[in-house]
Motif scaffolding. Sequence first.
Motif, PDB file in Angstrom:
ATOM      1  N   LEU A  52      39.892  49.930  88.447  1.00 51.33           N
ATOM      2  CA  LEU A  52      39.922  50.772  89.631  1.00 51.33           C
ATOM      3  C   LEU A  52      38.878  50.228  90.603  1.00 51.33           C
ATOM      4  N   ALA A  53      39.316  49.888  91.798  1.00 50.75           N
ATOM      5  CA  ALA A  53      38.385  49.344  92.788  1.00 50.75           C
ATOM      6  C   ALA A  53      38.723  49.897  94.169  1.00 50.75           C
ATOM      7  N   ASP A  54      37.777  49.802  95.078  1.00 54.58           N
ATOM      8  CA  ASP A  54      38.028  50.307  96.421  1.00 54.58           C
ATOM      9  C   ASP A  54      38.700  49.237  97.293  1.00 54.58           C
ATOM     10  N   LEU A  55      38.981  49.612  98.498  1.00 49.53           N
ATOM     11  CA  LEU A  55      39.706  48.769  99.448  1.00 49.53           C
ATOM     12  C   LEU A  55      39.033  47.414  99.671  1.00 49.53           C
ATOM     13  N   TRP A  56      37.722  47.391  99.563  1.00 43.49           N
ATOM     14  CA  TRP A  56      36.955  46.182  99.820  1.00 43.49           C
ATOM     15  C   TRP A  56      37.364  45.037  98.888  1.00 43.49           C
ATOM     16  N   LYS A  79      45.610  48.985 102.847  1.00 46.38           N
ATOM     17  CA  LYS A  79      45.756  49.410 104.232  1.00 46.38           C
ATOM     18  C   LYS A  79      47.244  49.595 104.521  1.00 46.38           C
ATOM     19  N   SER A  80      47.554  50.465 105.436  1.00 45.56           N
ATOM     20  CA  SER A  80      48.954  50.794 105.712  1.00 45.56           C
ATOM     21  C   SER A  80      49.736  49.622 106.303  1.00 45.56           C
ATOM     22  N   ASN A  81      49.058  48.619 106.851  1.00 47.40           N
ATOM     23  CA  ASN A  81      49.771  47.496 107.457  1.00 47.40           C
ATOM     24  C   ASN A  81      49.976  46.324 106.493  1.00 47.40           C
ATOM     25  N   SER A  96      57.936  43.767 100.727  1.00 44.78           N
ATOM     26  CA  SER A  96      58.379  44.906 101.491  1.00 44.78           C
ATOM     27  C   SER A  96      57.176  45.781 101.784  1.00 44.78           C
ATOM     28  N   SER A  97      57.261  46.512 102.854  1.00 42.45           N
ATOM     29  CA  SER A  97      56.149  47.380 103.236  1.00 42.45           C
ATOM     30  C   SER A  97      56.183  48.673 102.461  1.00 42.45           C
TER      31      SER A  97
END
Length: 98
Positions: A52-56, A79-81, A96-97
């Motif tokens: 488990l890790a954060d966005l960074w 991130k959503s993009n 795919s997004s």
Amino acid sequence: MPVSFDLVDKTEPYLDQKTGKEKRRSARTKNERMRTMLKACSDNKLPFRFVLADLWYASAENMRYVKLELEREFIFPLKSNRKVTLSLEAGSGTGSSC
């Protein structure tokens, strides 16, 4: 409970392009440091199924390392993009997004 840690040593001087001032940076990236700590946990036979890790730390290279090298599962926010591949069969395509 902490199972690994890494002290950041900023030993490489460089010139900041924006300010023109000399600064220092680490010879290793944050992602290299994360993979080193995960390898230590695995080498020390620490029983774990998930990372488990954060966005960074949510890079494709880290995800591949956890899944393919360590043979564990991971939970990283994205991130959503960002584009992701949802199956191995689709891995050769563009993804795919989500």
